[in-house]
Design an enzyme around this catalytic site. Structure first.
Site, mmCIF file in Angstrom:
data_model
loop_
_atom_site.group_PDB
_atom_site.id
_atom_site.type_symbol
_atom_site.label_atom_id
_atom_site.label_comp_id
_atom_site.label_asym_id
_atom_site.label_seq_id
_atom_site.Cartn_x
_atom_site.Cartn_y
_atom_site.Cartn_z
ATOM 1 N N ARG A 1 20.369 6.132 -4.967
ATOM 2 C CA ARG A 1 19.042 6.175 -4.344
ATOM 3 C C ARG A 1 19.086 6.902 -2.990
ATOM 4 O O ARG A 1 18.192 7.686 -2.668
ATOM 5 C CB ARG A 1 18.515 4.738 -4.203
ATOM 6 C CG ARG A 1 17.159 4.537 -3.566
ATOM 7 C CD ARG A 1 16.003 5.394 -4.078
ATOM 8 N NE ARG A 1 15.955 5.682 -5.477
ATOM 9 C CZ ARG A 1 15.582 6.856 -5.985
ATOM 10 N NH1 ARG A 1 15.223 7.862 -5.197
ATOM 11 N NH2 ARG A 1 15.591 7.056 -7.270
ATOM 12 N N LYS B 1 6.361 19.211 13.358
ATOM 13 C CA LYS B 1 5.786 18.061 12.637
ATOM 14 C C LYS B 1 6.727 17.638 11.515
ATOM 15 O O LYS B 1 6.392 17.703 10.327
ATOM 16 C CB LYS B 1 4.394 18.425 12.109
ATOM 17 C CG LYS B 1 3.415 18.738 13.246
ATOM 18 C CD LYS B 1 2.040 19.130 12.754
ATOM 19 C CE LYS B 1 1.113 19.406 13.954
ATOM 20 N NZ LYS B 1 -0.244 19.832 13.536
ATOM 21 N N LYS C 1 0.630 24.950 25.386
ATOM 22 C CA LYS C 1 -0.495 24.565 24.542
ATOM 23 C C LYS C 1 -1.758 24.425 25.395
ATOM 24 O O LYS C 1 -1.717 24.522 26.627
ATOM 25 C CB LYS C 1 -0.172 23.250 23.828
ATOM 26 C CG LYS C 1 1.255 23.183 23.252
ATOM 27 C CD LYS C 1 1.340 23.289 21.772
ATOM 28 C CE LYS C 1 0.740 22.157 21.048
ATOM 29 N NZ LYS C 1 1.018 22.192 19.593
ATOM 30 N N GLU D 1 -0.470 29.340 23.502
ATOM 31 C CA GLU D 1 -1.540 29.132 22.526
ATOM 32 C C GLU D 1 -2.859 29.564 23.147
ATOM 33 O O GLU D 1 -3.169 29.196 24.290
ATOM 34 C CB GLU D 1 -1.588 27.635 22.177
ATOM 35 C CG GLU D 1 -2.751 27.227 21.299
ATOM 36 C CD GLU D 1 -2.807 25.713 21.081
ATOM 37 O OE1 GLU D 1 -1.716 25.078 21.013
ATOM 38 O OE2 GLU D 1 -3.916 25.157 21.016
ATOM 39 N N ASP E 1 -4.922 29.952 17.737
ATOM 40 C CA ASP E 1 -5.201 28.649 17.156
ATOM 41 C C ASP E 1 -6.542 28.618 16.446
ATOM 42 O O ASP E 1 -7.594 28.796 17.070
ATOM 43 C CB ASP E 1 -5.174 27.580 18.260
ATOM 44 C CG ASP E 1 -5.222 26.187 17.681
ATOM 45 O OD1 ASP E 1 -4.566 25.947 16.638
ATOM 46 O OD2 ASP E 1 -5.910 25.326 18.271
#
Lengths: 279, 279, 279, 279, 279, 279
Positions: free
Chosen positions: E98, E133, E165, E195, E216
């Site tokens: 597993r 992410k 960002k 960004e 973006d």
């Protein structure tokens, strides 16, 4: 002062009990906002050790818990004595209970047994010392428990003093050669102890100026001889199969130290419990 | 198969003994290229546990060491039995000796005490089980030692079964309410055990269909009553102050399980030693 | 014998350099199946230390690598000496290079500087010793480097001997009180050293039978006085601002030990390099 | 914001010094409830780095300690400057002293040496940068120290930029092939630097559009040539045996960067001390 | 070469599944000396990643197991393909199954989804890149899976490039100010990406010479404008809600990079299984 | 109560993102003393899980941050719902953002998918349960997410129940033999589940009194037969390729449990975001 090693030990103890899914029973039954207080009680007479560690278990798991101590490490208390009162979230008290008691019971056990040995030789010049026959992971705690019981500590590990045992002597080709090899390598802060099996070896150890001489399984008569021959030129440590029945006779021979492995390898756990009183 | 948890435990045990500077005595006296073999010997009759772990201590420290086993975990052996022979660098044998014996002595102690309890109830239908009163860090090893001694294991931790204790019952407001709360939260693979102090509570536990019922400190007469009333509808576990003197009477009441905390919290270390023979 | 602490240190060293994504350059340019051999070379004359550790870095990262040593820890070698030859996957040699050299360069630096101090006092009775002014995480390695350079080690940590410093004396209320408090608490294997600033304090330390007395920043004339007064009743350690220029004069005063913090806190890295030769 | 890596480093530093049994001397002599304050003082002029880390050592060990800073990382201060005042339990101050100073002394040493290099090239267009020749376990701290001393950082590890060294070039079969292989594998955020030994290789690197070109051990005349040929098409880094004596001449050739391994591998520890004043 | 981080991850994965007591089922039913071989099979078409890691899981748990690979990371295979054959103790195969499949299924899932995006833009000049992410603890593995699927990697973490960002821009007071602050602090090896939400911000970013500009949630028409205005002066990355349906249109605008969070945060696990064949 | 395992997981998550050098962008652009507040927002409808963990990420990184929750684990919320507001140093909010969202998005994804399965079988007697096909390192969190979505948990690992799979049956020589071997070894708290492929095997499992029987890939008609034959003598679990399209038909057969691997191995991440509002 934080004891990093202690905290790591306690966290590991708690995590071993909590597993992956935590306290299934308590989380199912006890509301998260229920508070309580509990007493940690000595169910029988004992010498206290590990009380600070036991209290710490609750606080590490839940910093909002408070612990008030009714005794302190080193105290000898009667059955029924409240050692500490713990207050906070009921879940915390129930979840940490077994971890805290497992630590406390074992360490009180060591301190209590040590205290019995120390009391048994009261009035003599001998000192009860421990050995490296400790529980893996608990050496510092158990050696503290020996001190709480009135004993003193032998080596903490292989690295903080020289202790030449029979096998070392055999490989070195004799007591004198072993001591000399040790002295060549040891730093100026390291004491040298050597184990001897016979009075002849004792003489060799004295000639080589060992700091401490361990008399392994010497009958009392030989211990007396050893004390006489040594005449203060080295510390003498009696070792080997010492029991509560035999320890006083050994102490009365005049040896300086009596090491007892059973203090840490065979002390029964002391009977401590946690009684919860809701609030 | 590697047991990662065991290897981590052994390495921690060795490092606790080695400290920062290692085995001062051995490194000063024993040449690096000297080889030897040694036997690990049972100094008294005992049931073996931890032998694989003890052998692993030498091999982890020094992969060139070989270990030949003369017994295996679960065997009951006479005093003098050679449990294993370890061969390799003399330094390794001396340096790992105390760590290996500390593990082995403790685990043989647990297995040997368990074996005495198991033998004491031979011929009854009861099973001796352990508790969570284990040494911090050694739960899996000590529970294996209980199995090696012929016992069975109770919970490994707070997360692998529900055990509702008196404090849970008090907070839940009764045995029935506690069991129902537990059943609501527990997964379908989790059994539910509940501790009861009275026969009335036993009836409540049976009505709520507990899987196992722990009878706490019941006198033998009450145990007999409990067995009768339960009539196989749940497993019954007797618990509380069980001793070698009392265990047979308890077993003969017909309970299914007898849990004994002393197996793991108060077993004296078994007498094992390492005898070095140069080669 | 595996040195667990060393392996953990080397792995941490390599992982610090490898980061999350590994050796971008080598993985982009060097084929996985390209093999090579490389020599680790002393670019200047030096005393070797850390060579086993440096070799271990390659083998831990890649067990299929082989290392042949051309020198060993403790050797003093000329510029150009090949200290080791490392053979295996070219990627491994390039990826481990900096980690291995960072360890080796620093430790050879310590050993080489120690050797200079030791040589500077040749023919005297004094011994060069280190201090606890070591690199965090490298104490055991740096103290070994001091030994490889011909020095001896002072304490490995706060727990393996008593060293009463000026602040302790001030809090205790005097040299004698401090020594007595220490003796009450210390086990029988622990030596007691005390730092003194004046000859008057020296007298107090001698009266209290300290094992070793540290003479802090004593002028040479006072050291001579101290040696005279002590007359072998304790070991004397000179300390404080010792340089290569001053060490011989200090040694000739007759002190037993001279401690030099610079051995570990200010030794310049030795010039070692890895030269790759494809195969 | 907590710096987890820093805290882990400090805890490891303290535990290395505390060993199994803690500060024997302080625990024997200093009462647990005695408080004190102490100053951390620069004994010589220095550029500060590691001061926050040193203060953190006291607070991590004992959260009840307070630290007031008299300077901050990056300041250049005169001998005698009080860098911080630490107040709390006297035991804590004495027990953490050496760990805190070992960290602080080393990092101030790096910052101070960097500052000397930076000052030596004042008025030129060059920037002093460090290398990966750092102390194992201290790379992030030492690279911060370089910044505190006015320098800039080169790679933090093998994974955050491409640096093609001579061995890579040899295996790739030339500068151009090496750069192309690197560009194929590298992500769009990764810059490519290549080491060259000759002006011919420089031309190849320029043709292959390297972002930065490391000129290894170029004489000043060749550096001037290199600057001329490059004419801003890439950053140029001079490297190899740079000393305080040679650095200005190198800077005046017009190179952009000068990397100095000695900043981190051979900076002598700065002289910092802790003076305790009882309260 | 050993991947220390991978081995630690695999060991943690296995230990999470093994718990305190190990594989109860297998240990109860499968004899310790039973051997077997098993195939790891792709149940559906997929792109392979994590196969080396999956094989390593068996070998780490049991070094006597052998693994023969039928495919390698990066291959795209049909349903039914045997990816590897594992042979050894039957217990090992069942116990590690597993853990190995959980790692393999997830990473093949990431590679397979990446491959679909990469195929969807075949023939354009754009490159598919991942984001941060990722699954906690699996970033390096998942980023390798993206490469195995034909994509490229964006930042590995917060420390290996500057990515300004919208929130950074707001705090800095504009795109230009943010880029300038970044350039002041960044080392010479660190690229700067910013960004932007509008074409006006794009102009500011170009004026401030950003290395990469993240557009973006730009509509396709705006992307085309952005490509035109930029004219190769910076890399352009399209980002925000990219799907398999929209990716080709985006790629055809001429942007250099398209980042897709779903590659790692929402890839369904690939269907892989282990079939045991006794031997 | 502290969740040690959770804290260790969060710290590892943050450190994976921070790398050696920390958040280059934020540290370059955002002043250390700038404060801000931010909302964590559900961008689409979802069932919440991991919110406490996400909040904890900010607080662990910076204990001065405060988190106010607008929802709690287990809630199902509409798009646009503010799940939490986080206030404190702007640097902390930006630096922890991705780690917190990676954890939260994944766990909300699991809870949301589970909720869809649970809703799909509303009104039946079946329960949705998870499997061990979880993300390495996140098993406890993902199993909590399943509970937050309205499901129940199957085994947490190999050690907390017996689950006899087809390979075990084959090696044991049949369902009955496998169950008997399991019962011999299992403790009294361990339930026994067995996987069967045919109705004939079901009969054998019932005869051997398995606690739970897993019906692997049974068509609905066979599930109905199985429910009829079992008639409450064991719990029945349907498993194998269950989808949202098929789950209701399965539930209506009368099985007790339906296990769905996709809950944890293939749930797409939920769309959660952090919006910073300066203060």
């Amino acid at each position: 002062m934080i004891d990093f090693a202690l905290d790591a030990f306690i966290e590991a103890t708690l995590r071993e009990d909590l597993g992956r899914a935590g306290d299934l029973t308590t989380n199912a039954i006890v509301p998260a906002d229920r508070t309580a207080s509990a007493t940690i009680v000595a169910r029988s007479a004992l010498t206290v050790s590990g009380l600070a560690a036991a209290g710490r278990a609750f606080v590490l798991l839940d910093p909002s818990v408070t612990v008030d101590f009714g005794a302190q490490d080193g105290d000898t208390v009667a059955a029924g004595t409240v050692l500490a009162t713990v207050s906070g979230a009921a879940r915390t008290l129930l979840t940490a209970e077994r971890s805290a008691l497992n630590i406390l019971g074992r360490l009180c056990g060591v301190a209590t047994l040590t205290r019995r040995y120390v009391d048994a030789i009261a009035g003599t010049n001998a000192t009860i010392v421990d050995t490296r026959k400790t529980t893996p992971g608990m050496r510092a705690l158990e050696k503290a428990a020996v001190r709480h019981g009135g004993g003193k500590n032998h080596r903490f590990g292989l690295d903080d003093a020289i202790l030449i045992k029979d096998n070392h002597v055999a490989i070195a080709g004799g007591v004198r050669a072993a001591i000399e090899a040790a002295r060549t390598h040891a730093g100026h802060l390291v004491k040298i102890e050597v184990e001897v099996d016979t009075l002849a070896q004792l003489d060799a150890a004295l000639a080589a100026r060992a700091d401490i001489i361990l008399l392994d399984n010497f009958p009392a008569a030989d211990l007396i001889q050893a004390v006489r021959r040594t005449n203060g030129a080295a510390l003498l440590e009696a070792s080997g199969g010492v029991t509560l029945a035999s320890v006083r006779e050994i102490a009365e021979t005049g040896v300086d130290l009596i090491s007892v492995g059973a203090l840490t390898h065979s002390a029964p756990s002391a009977d401590v419990a946690l009684d919860i009183a809701e609030t």
